[in-house]
Write a protein that holds these residues in place. Sequence first.
Motif, PDB file in Angstrom:
ATOM      1  N   THR A  21       0.815  -1.220   0.000  1.00 30.24           N
ATOM      2  CA  THR A  21       0.000   0.000   0.000  1.00 30.24           C
ATOM      3  C   THR A  21       0.847   1.268   0.000  1.00 30.24           C
ATOM      4  N   GLY A  22       2.168   1.100   0.090  1.00 24.94           N
ATOM      5  CA  GLY A  22       3.071   2.246   0.085  1.00 24.94           C
ATOM      6  C   GLY A  22       4.099   2.093  -1.020  1.00 24.94           C
ATOM      7  N   PRO A  23       5.033   3.028  -1.099  1.00 25.29           N
ATOM      8  CA  PRO A  23       6.017   3.011  -2.180  1.00 25.29           C
ATOM      9  C   PRO A  23       6.888   1.757  -2.158  1.00 25.29           C
ATOM     10  N   VAL A  24       7.192   1.242  -3.355  1.00 22.76           N
ATOM     11  CA  VAL A  24       8.001   0.031  -3.490  1.00 22.76           C
ATOM     12  C   VAL A  24       9.044   0.192  -4.591  1.00 22.76           C
ATOM     13  N   ARG A  25      10.085  -0.615  -4.480  1.00 19.43           N
ATOM     14  CA  ARG A  25      11.078  -0.774  -5.544  1.00 19.43           C
ATOM     15  C   ARG A  25      10.810  -2.129  -6.189  1.00 19.43           C
ATOM     16  N   LEU A  26      10.742  -2.157  -7.514  1.00 18.63           N
ATOM     17  CA  LEU A  26      10.519  -3.390  -8.260  1.00 18.63           C
ATOM     18  C   LEU A  26      11.804  -3.734  -9.012  1.00 18.63           C
ATOM     19  N   ILE A  27      12.365  -4.888  -8.692  1.00 20.83           N
ATOM     20  CA  ILE A  27      13.567  -5.370  -9.374  1.00 20.83           C
ATOM     21  C   ILE A  27      13.158  -6.567 -10.224  1.00 20.83           C
ATOM     22  N   THR A  28      13.450  -6.497 -11.507  1.00 21.72           N
ATOM     23  CA  THR A  28      13.132  -7.610 -12.397  1.00 21.72           C
ATOM     24  C   THR A  28      14.356  -7.966 -13.229  1.00 21.72           C
ATOM     25  N   LYS A  29      14.530  -9.253 -13.418  1.00 22.69           N
ATOM     26  CA  LYS A  29      15.587  -9.761 -14.278  1.00 22.69           C
ATOM     27  C   LYS A  29      14.920 -10.714 -15.266  1.00 22.69           C
ATOM     28  N   LEU A  76       3.807  -6.639 -17.432  1.00 21.82           N
ATOM     29  CA  LEU A  76       4.084  -7.323 -16.166  1.00 21.82           C
ATOM     30  C   LEU A  76       3.426  -6.595 -14.992  1.00 21.82           C
ATOM     31  N   LYS A  77       3.606  -5.274 -14.915  1.00 17.86           N
ATOM     32  CA  LYS A  77       3.028  -4.512 -13.796  1.00 17.86           C
ATOM     33  C   LYS A  77       1.504  -4.514 -13.849  1.00 17.86           C
ATOM     34  N   ASP A  78       0.932  -4.451 -15.040  1.00 14.58           N
ATOM     35  CA  ASP A  78      -0.532  -4.533 -15.160  1.00 14.58           C
ATOM     36  C   ASP A  78      -1.033  -5.878 -14.627  1.00 14.58           C
ATOM     37  N   CYS A  79      -0.322  -6.948 -14.947  1.00 12.90           N
ATOM     38  CA  CYS A  79      -0.711  -8.281 -14.465  1.00 12.90           C
ATOM     39  C   CYS A  79      -0.527  -8.390 -12.952  1.00 12.90           C
ATOM     40  N   MET A  80       0.532  -7.809 -12.426  1.00 13.23           N
ATOM     41  CA  MET A  80       0.765  -7.844 -10.981  1.00 13.23           C
ATOM     42  C   MET A  80      -0.337  -7.074 -10.246  1.00 13.23           C
ATOM     43  N   THR A  81      -0.783  -5.973 -10.818  1.00 16.61           N
ATOM     44  CA  THR A  81      -1.879  -5.208 -10.225  1.00 16.61           C
ATOM     45  C   THR A  81      -3.157  -6.046 -10.229  1.00 16.61           C
ATOM     46  N   ALA A  82      -3.444  -6.674 -11.358  1.00 17.82           N
ATOM     47  CA  ALA A  82      -4.651  -7.499 -11.474  1.00 17.82           C
ATOM     48  C   ALA A  82      -4.618  -8.687 -10.510  1.00 17.82           C
ATOM     49  N   CYS A  83      -3.437  -9.211 -10.245  1.00 21.14           N
ATOM     50  CA  CYS A  83      -3.299 -10.349  -9.313  1.00 21.14           C
ATOM     51  C   CYS A  83      -3.399  -9.928  -7.849  1.00 21.14           C
ATOM     52  N   GLY A  84      -3.213  -8.636  -7.570  1.00 12.62           N
ATOM     53  CA  GLY A  84      -3.339  -8.161  -6.189  1.00 12.62           C
ATOM     54  C   GLY A  84      -2.039  -7.990  -5.435  1.00 12.62           C
ATOM     55  N   TYR A  85      -0.947  -7.720  -6.139  1.00 10.90           N
ATOM     56  CA  TYR A  85       0.333  -7.486  -5.462  1.00 10.90           C
ATOM     57  C   TYR A  85       0.331  -6.151  -4.705  1.00 10.90           C
ATOM     58  N   TRP A  86      -0.331  -5.177  -5.262  1.00 12.79           N
ATOM     59  CA  TRP A  86      -0.391  -3.839  -4.682  1.00 12.79           C
ATOM     60  C   TRP A  86      -1.724  -3.210  -5.032  1.00 12.79           C
ATOM     61  N   ILE A  87      -2.029  -2.082  -4.391  1.00 15.41           N
ATOM     62  CA  ILE A  87      -3.305  -1.434  -4.685  1.00 15.41           C
ATOM     63  C   ILE A  87      -3.274  -0.723  -6.031  1.00 15.41           C
ATOM     64  N   ASP A  88      -2.073  -0.327  -6.479  1.00 15.37           N
ATOM     65  CA  ASP A  88      -1.937   0.336  -7.771  1.00 15.37           C
ATOM     66  C   ASP A  88      -0.465   0.306  -8.164  1.00 15.37           C
ATOM     67  N   ASP A  89      -0.182   0.102  -9.450  1.00 13.54           N
ATOM     68  CA  ASP A  89       1.220   0.051  -9.854  1.00 13.54           C
ATOM     69  C   ASP A  89       1.906   1.417  -9.820  1.00 13.54           C
ATOM     70  N   ALA A  90       1.148   2.468  -9.533  1.00 19.02           N
ATOM     71  CA  ALA A  90       1.756   3.783  -9.310  1.00 19.02           C
ATOM     72  C   ALA A  90       2.641   3.768  -8.060  1.00 19.02           C
ATOM     73  N   LEU A  91       2.466   2.762  -7.189  1.00 19.48           N
ATOM     74  CA  LEU A  91       3.293   2.627  -5.986  1.00 19.48           C
ATOM     75  C   LEU A  91       4.733   2.279  -6.324  1.00 19.48           C
ATOM     76  N   VAL A  92       4.981   1.820  -7.535  1.00 24.88           N
ATOM     77  CA  VAL A  92       6.348   1.489  -7.954  1.00 24.88           C
ATOM     78  C   VAL A  92       7.074   2.800  -8.239  1.00 24.88           C
ATOM     79  N   VAL A  93       7.916   3.195  -7.285  1.00 24.44           N
ATOM     80  CA  VAL A  93       8.622   4.477  -7.385  1.00 24.44           C
ATOM     81  C   VAL A  93      10.069   4.290  -7.828  1.00 24.44           C
TER      82      VAL A  93
END
Length: 132
Positions: free
Chosen positions: A58-66, A94-111
């Motif tokens: 529900t707060g800011p996150v860092r997303l690391i992908t390889k 990927l982020k749209d799918c993660m949002t749809a799956c319920g990882y976060w409330i919104d992918d805008a949290l990825v700062v």
Amino acid sequence: MTTEFFMPMKKVPTVTHQTKKVRVVNGKPMFYESADLKAARSKLMAHLGQHVPDIKYTGPVRLITKWCFPITGNHKDGEYKYTKPDTDNLQKLLKDCMTACGYWIDDALVVSEITEKFWAELPGIYIRIEEI
């Protein structure tokens, strides 16, 4: 909270969110997903669904992908992949799918995002989400 996992895939989805199609119905443009985009979304959702955190971020996150692509040609395991698709295009779906799956409330949290592409003996996608 931190979430970290690897999704092994024989064929990493390379179709991008930008491959949406358009058709005109009654003089108005209607956008739709191509069959390839639908298949990529479905594949990502199936893999991501196995790793959804118990509590949404529900707060800011860092997303690391390889992104680890199957080795072709003379490339070596762990060598950076400097050909298409572009990392920004891969990340959008990927982020749209993660949002749809319920990882976060919104992918805008990825700062903060760190995204890399490699040639790899074990293809797939490594994901790490860190609260900031």
